[in-house]
Scaffold this motif. Structure first.
Motif, PDB file in Angstrom:
ATOM      1  N   LEU A  40       0.832  -1.204   0.000  1.00  0.00           N
ATOM      2  CA  LEU A  40       0.000   0.000   0.000  1.00  0.00           C
ATOM      3  C   LEU A  40       0.868   1.256   0.000  1.00  0.00           C
ATOM      4  N   VAL A  41       1.855   1.296   0.892  1.00  0.00           N
ATOM      5  CA  VAL A  41       2.753   2.458   0.954  1.00  0.00           C
ATOM      6  C   VAL A  41       3.466   2.643  -0.385  1.00  0.00           C
ATOM      7  N   GLU A  42       3.969   1.539  -0.931  1.00  0.00           N
ATOM      8  CA  GLU A  42       4.688   1.585  -2.205  1.00  0.00           C
ATOM      9  C   GLU A  42       3.781   2.091  -3.325  1.00  0.00           C
ATOM     10  N   ASN A  43       2.566   1.578  -3.361  1.00  0.00           N
ATOM     11  CA  ASN A  43       1.595   1.936  -4.392  1.00  0.00           C
ATOM     12  C   ASN A  43       1.283   3.428  -4.375  1.00  0.00           C
ATOM     13  N   VAL A  44       0.977   3.938  -3.193  1.00  0.00           N
ATOM     14  CA  VAL A  44       0.579   5.339  -3.058  1.00  0.00           C
ATOM     15  C   VAL A  44       1.741   6.279  -3.374  1.00  0.00           C
ATOM     16  N   LEU A  45       2.916   5.981  -2.848  1.00  0.00           N
ATOM     17  CA  LEU A  45       4.064   6.876  -3.088  1.00  0.00           C
ATOM     18  C   LEU A  45       4.488   6.856  -4.548  1.00  0.00           C
ATOM     19  N   GLU A  46       4.436   5.693  -5.194  1.00  0.00           N
ATOM     20  CA  GLU A  46       4.768   5.630  -6.623  1.00  0.00           C
ATOM     21  C   GLU A  46       3.773   6.446  -7.440  1.00  0.00           C
ATOM     22  N   ALA A  47       2.475   6.375  -7.066  1.00  0.00           N
ATOM     23  CA  ALA A  47       1.457   7.161  -7.775  1.00  0.00           C
ATOM     24  C   ALA A  47       1.706   8.663  -7.600  1.00  0.00           C
ATOM     25  N   ARG A  48       2.114   9.076  -6.406  1.00  0.00           N
ATOM     26  CA  ARG A  48       2.402  10.496  -6.175  1.00  0.00           C
ATOM     27  C   ARG A  48       3.612  10.947  -6.989  1.00  0.00           C
ATOM     28  N   LEU A  49       4.627  10.086  -7.080  1.00  0.00           N
ATOM     29  CA  LEU A  49       5.803  10.432  -7.892  1.00  0.00           C
ATOM     30  C   LEU A  49       5.433  10.523  -9.366  1.00  0.00           C
ATOM     31  N   ASP A  50       4.553   9.620  -9.832  1.00  0.00           N
ATOM     32  CA  ASP A  50       4.085   9.704 -11.221  1.00  0.00           C
ATOM     33  C   ASP A  50       3.296  10.990 -11.444  1.00  0.00           C
ATOM     34  N   GLY A  51       2.474  11.391 -10.437  1.00  0.00           N
ATOM     35  CA  GLY A  51       1.732  12.645 -10.534  1.00  0.00           C
ATOM     36  C   GLY A  51       2.657  13.851 -10.607  1.00  0.00           C
ATOM     37  N   ASP A  52       3.749  13.780  -9.871  1.00  0.00           N
ATOM     38  CA  ASP A  52       4.746  14.857  -9.919  1.00  0.00           C
ATOM     39  C   ASP A  52       5.380  14.943 -11.311  1.00  0.00           C
ATOM     40  N   LYS A  53       5.652  13.774 -11.909  1.00  0.00           N
ATOM     41  CA  LYS A  53       6.224  13.772 -13.264  1.00  0.00           C
ATOM     42  C   LYS A  53       5.247  14.384 -14.262  1.00  0.00           C
ATOM     43  N   LEU A  54       3.963  14.035 -14.120  1.00  0.00           N
ATOM     44  CA  LEU A  54       2.957  14.619 -15.017  1.00  0.00           C
ATOM     45  C   LEU A  54       2.926  16.139 -14.878  1.00  0.00           C
ATOM     46  N   ALA A  55       2.991  16.616 -13.630  1.00  0.00           N
ATOM     47  CA  ALA A  55       2.956  18.067 -13.390  1.00  0.00           C
ATOM     48  C   ALA A  55       4.180  18.766 -13.969  1.00  0.00           C
ATOM     49  N   ARG A  56       5.284  18.024 -14.058  1.00  0.00           N
ATOM     50  CA  ARG A  56       6.529  18.602 -14.605  1.00  0.00           C
ATOM     51  C   ARG A  56       6.676  18.302 -16.105  1.00  0.00           C
ATOM     52  N   ASN A  57       5.645  17.670 -16.705  1.00  0.00           N
ATOM     53  CA  ASN A  57       5.677  17.267 -18.118  1.00  0.00           C
ATOM     54  C   ASN A  57       6.813  16.296 -18.418  1.00  0.00           C
ATOM     55  N   ALA A  58       7.121  15.467 -17.440  1.00  0.00           N
ATOM     56  CA  ALA A  58       8.149  14.441 -17.625  1.00  0.00           C
ATOM     57  C   ALA A  58       7.465  13.130 -18.007  1.00  0.00           C
ATOM     58  N   PRO A  59       8.181  12.230 -18.737  1.00  0.00           N
ATOM     59  CA  PRO A  59       7.565  10.954 -19.138  1.00  0.00           C
ATOM     60  C   PRO A  59       7.253  10.083 -17.929  1.00  0.00           C
ATOM     61  N   VAL A  60       6.106   9.378 -18.012  1.00  0.00           N
ATOM     62  CA  VAL A  60       5.648   8.506 -16.933  1.00  0.00           C
ATOM     63  C   VAL A  60       5.522   7.089 -17.464  1.00  0.00           C
ATOM     64  N   ASP A  61       5.994   6.122 -16.690  1.00  0.00           N
ATOM     65  CA  ASP A  61       5.832   4.711 -17.055  1.00  0.00           C
ATOM     66  C   ASP A  61       4.419   4.290 -16.678  1.00  0.00           C
ATOM     67  N   VAL A  62       3.494   4.334 -17.655  1.00  0.00           N
ATOM     68  CA  VAL A  62       2.090   4.019 -17.388  1.00  0.00           C
ATOM     69  C   VAL A  62       1.904   2.513 -17.356  1.00  0.00           C
ATOM     70  N   LYS A  63       1.309   2.016 -16.269  1.00  0.00           N
ATOM     71  CA  LYS A  63       1.072   0.583 -16.121  1.00  0.00           C
ATOM     72  C   LYS A  63      -0.400   0.300 -16.379  1.00  0.00           C
ATOM     73  N   ALA A  64      -0.726   0.127 -17.655  1.00  0.00           N
ATOM     74  CA  ALA A  64      -2.121  -0.096 -18.036  1.00  0.00           C
ATOM     75  C   ALA A  64      -2.625  -1.396 -17.459  1.00  0.00           C
ATOM     76  N   ASP A  65      -3.896  -1.399 -17.077  1.00  0.00           N
ATOM     77  CA  ASP A  65      -4.490  -2.629 -16.554  1.00  0.00           C
ATOM     78  C   ASP A  65      -5.967  -2.655 -16.877  1.00  0.00           C
ATOM     79  N   LYS A  66      -6.381  -3.752 -17.519  1.00  0.00           N
ATOM     80  CA  LYS A  66      -7.785  -3.856 -17.918  1.00  0.00           C
ATOM     81  C   LYS A  66      -8.662  -4.402 -16.800  1.00  0.00           C
ATOM     82  N   ASP A  67      -8.079  -4.994 -15.791  1.00  0.00           N
ATOM     83  CA  ASP A  67      -8.847  -5.630 -14.722  1.00  0.00           C
ATOM     84  C   ASP A  67      -9.361  -4.569 -13.755  1.00  0.00           C
TER      85      ASP A  67
END
Length: 650
Positions: free
Chosen positions: A106-133
């Motif tokens: 849970l901690v890992e999941n949330v912090l990784e999502a926040r770091l990805d959000g920071d990259k989006l805000a900085r217009n940096a590339p994000v490793d998107v983990k698509a999931d259909k489930d």
């Protein structure tokens, strides 16, 4: 080294694997159960081929002793091994909905999502983990474009670098400090609590003998140590090996085959003299380079990999000993042999808090996937833990006895008790107290002798009770010369442990790609040695003239030990080849009208789609040699002319 493979389409791969029935959720007609999967025909064949290579690579080449031990294990065995008390993860839950999470995930999941959000805000590339489930999406934290302070980004990265090193209370503190909530609801999360991962059961109709489904295959090997040593003519070092099912009641199964509740393991227990952990074949691998992530680097909040020869790593004591280093290399060789991309493999050393209760050093072979780095093989130095605890519990000596080349003369403290006084004094406890005194090491005896000489008495603790040993209970407590002709020791154990399902999934990700013609044309580029089906037989049409030739080719392939499949459906040849590209079939043989006249057939290679044309016997032998790894398509295509078109029409 870049760990991220851009634009990997995981949903497309999962759709392909489901469509071709590599594996599927178990009991799906009844809604399914998380963490349980069934393997279909190609999945079974792929697993069997990988395990066959594992046996040849380890059991045969290293002259190991293979066993097959019971899955159902009495509780007393796992209590002694420490699993009943310590084989657990930290669990927490949504305080309103009751949804369960594994705390570190849970901690890992949330912090990784926040770091990805920071990259989006900085217009940096994000490793998107698509999931259909949809269920998996709910477990994932939402990514929202919010710029973080640079210091916060650094803090999050440092936490993630050592996420496996936190205790339950420390994870709880991280949740409070960084305001981590339930990803789906935003509700508060409970404090982490311990959850034992074993499946409990009972043995026999009375229910009085508790047991567990084994969480690993190792304990059966340890309990058979004496038999194995005798079978090996008392020679050391040696190794046992076992392939079999294990069970772990995962808190939150997810990520397909990467985190399941029932799985196949392949484990090795290599028994070695604790005073001589060198390996006789270490010189063969000393110059082999590995990407490693030592514990010291992780504790500094970094994940930078060190590319180093295993010889240098052992010399610098980054890797503790030669035997451990030797097996890390052999693990890497195995993974690359079956088709894992070597650039996406690293060996990460465990930090102190995440070390298993039985280990004194441990390295994980982690493979990079679209889910991130995933542990697939653990290689632990279990020291003498298991043999020692089982010996202490049962009273059975699980030791090696070796005749010394020269007698060893040592000065040792020896304590002799006065049995006439000892028995009446301690009565029913006399035997336990005597055995405790006899088992004390030299350092402890020296401390007790000092108390004995100064105060005339000393106290010992046996099974939770204190006993005073006075002078009248001892007849002699002096240094004596002891001549030893036999050395007796408890072996240490180096244990490589393979999660086969995880390796299979990583392999399928690594070999998956799509042809430039379109996303729908998926290919699984399994090496021929592991491919579920080695060769596709395709008649040009349903014309009866092709049947005898197909039967002849099929029979020759079977006699050569090459699995094949005939596709005589009405689909076009291109469509039939495309279907089998999805199954990872490396070779295709086409039978046409020219085959009926001159006994020649075309051989197509999956990845290049190039073809050659030769006599049936020649093609069958080439396929056999390529499937056995004796030659490659590159060598074959260099030797034989490329085939362009059929010379004989209908």
């Amino acid at each position: 080294m870049s760990a991220i493979e851009p634009a990997f389409n995981r949903p497309a791969l999962e759709q392909l694997l489901g469509k071709r029935f590599f594996y599927a959720p178990a009991f799906s007609l009844y809604g399914g159960v998380a963490g349980l999967y069934d393997y279909g025909p190609p999945g079974c064949a792929l697993q069997a081929n990988v395990l066959d290579i594992w046996r040849k690579h380890f059991v045969l080449e290293e002259d190991m002793l293979e066993v097959d031990c019971s899955i159902m294990t009495p509780s007393e065995v796992l209590k002694t091994s420490g699993h009943v008390d310590r084989f657990s993860d930290w669990m927490c839950k949504d305080l309103k909905t009751g949804e369960i999470f594994r705390a570190d995930h849970l901690v890992e999941n949330v912090l990784e999502a926040r770091l990805d959000g920071d990259k989006l805000a900085r217009n940096a590339p994000v490793d998107v983990k698509a999931d259909k489930d949809e269920k998996k999406k709910k477990k994932a934290a939402k990514v929202t474009a919010v710029r973080l302070e640079d210091s916060v980004v650094q803090t999050y990265k440092e936490i993630l670098a050592q996420i496996d090193n936190y205790s339950g209370p420390e994870l709880g503190e991280l949740m409070r400090t960084h305001q981590i909530k339930s990803p789906e609801t935003g509700n508060d999360i409970s404090e982490p609590v311990v959850f034992n991962l074993m499946f409990a059961s009972s043995i026999g109709p009375t229910g009085h003998l508790p047991g567990f489904l084994r969480p690993e295959t190792a304990q059966g090997q340890f309990l058979n140590f004496k038999r194995l040593l005798e079978f090996n003519n008392d020679r050391m070092p040696f190794a046992s090996a076992q392939i079999g099912r294990s069970f772990r009641n995962e808190i939150s199964p997810r990520e397909g085959l990467l985190r399941v509740r029932e799985f196949t393991m392949a484990e090795i227990e290599h028994y070695v003299d604790p005073a001589k952990k060198d390996h006789p074949r270490f010189s063969e691998v000393a110059n082999y380079k590995l990407n490693i992530l030592p514990a010291s680097v992780q504790l500094s909040g970094k994940t930078d990999l060190l590319n180093i020869t295993v010889g240098e790593a052992v010399e610098k004591k980054i890797i503790d000993n030669q035997t451990l280093g030797y097996f890390l290399v052999r693990i890497h060789m195995f993974l690359t042999k079956i088709g894992i991309n070597p650039d996406r493999v690293r060996f990460r050393q465990h930090m102190a808090n995440e070390m298993a209760h039985y280990a004194c050093d441990c390295w994980d072979a982690e493979i990079h996937t679209s889910y991130g780095w995933k542990e697939c093989v653990g290689c632990a130095d279990r020291s003498a833990y298991d043999l020692t605890v089982h010996s202490n519990k049962t009273g059975e000596k699980l030791v090696v006895r070796e005749r010394l080349p020269e007698p060893l003369v040592e000065e040792k403290l020896q304590l002799e008790i006065n049995k006439k006084v000892f028995g009446p004094r301690f009565k029913k406890d006399a035997k336990a107290v005597e055995e405790h005194l006899a088992a004390l090491d030299e350092t402890t005896l020296e401390g007790l002798k000092k108390s004995h000489d100064e105060a005339g008495t000393f106290a010992i603790n046996v099974n939770g009770s204190s006993f005073d040993i006075t002078k009248d209970l001892i007849t002699s407590f002096e240094k004596v010369s002891i001549t030893t002709h036999i050395r007796e020791y408890t072996p240490n154990v180096i244990e490589p442990s393979f999660g086969i399902g995880r390796i299979l999934y990583c392999l399928m990700e690594h070999v998956y790609w799509t042809r430039p013609e379109g996303e729908a044309r998926g290919v699984l580029s399994f090496p021929p040695v592991v491919a579920p089906i080695k060769c596709l037989l395709v008649p040009l049409s349903t014309n009866e003239v092709f049947v005898p030739i197909l039967n002849k080719v099929s029979a020759q392939l079977r006699r050569s030990g090459v699995s094949s499949k005939v596709d005589d459906s009405g689909a076009s040849i291109g469509r039939r080849y495309a279907r089998n590209d999805e199954l990872g079939t490396p070779f295709g043989i086409t039978v046409d009208f020219q085959s009926a006249q001159d006994d020649t057939i075309t051989l197509r290679e999956r990845d290049s789609t190039k073809q050659i044309r030769e006599k049936i016997e020649v093609v069958v032998e080439l396929v056999k040699e390529m499937c056995e790894g004796k030659t490659t398509w590159e060598q074959v295509s260099a030797k034989y002319p490329a085939f362009v078109s059929q010379e004989v029409a209908e």
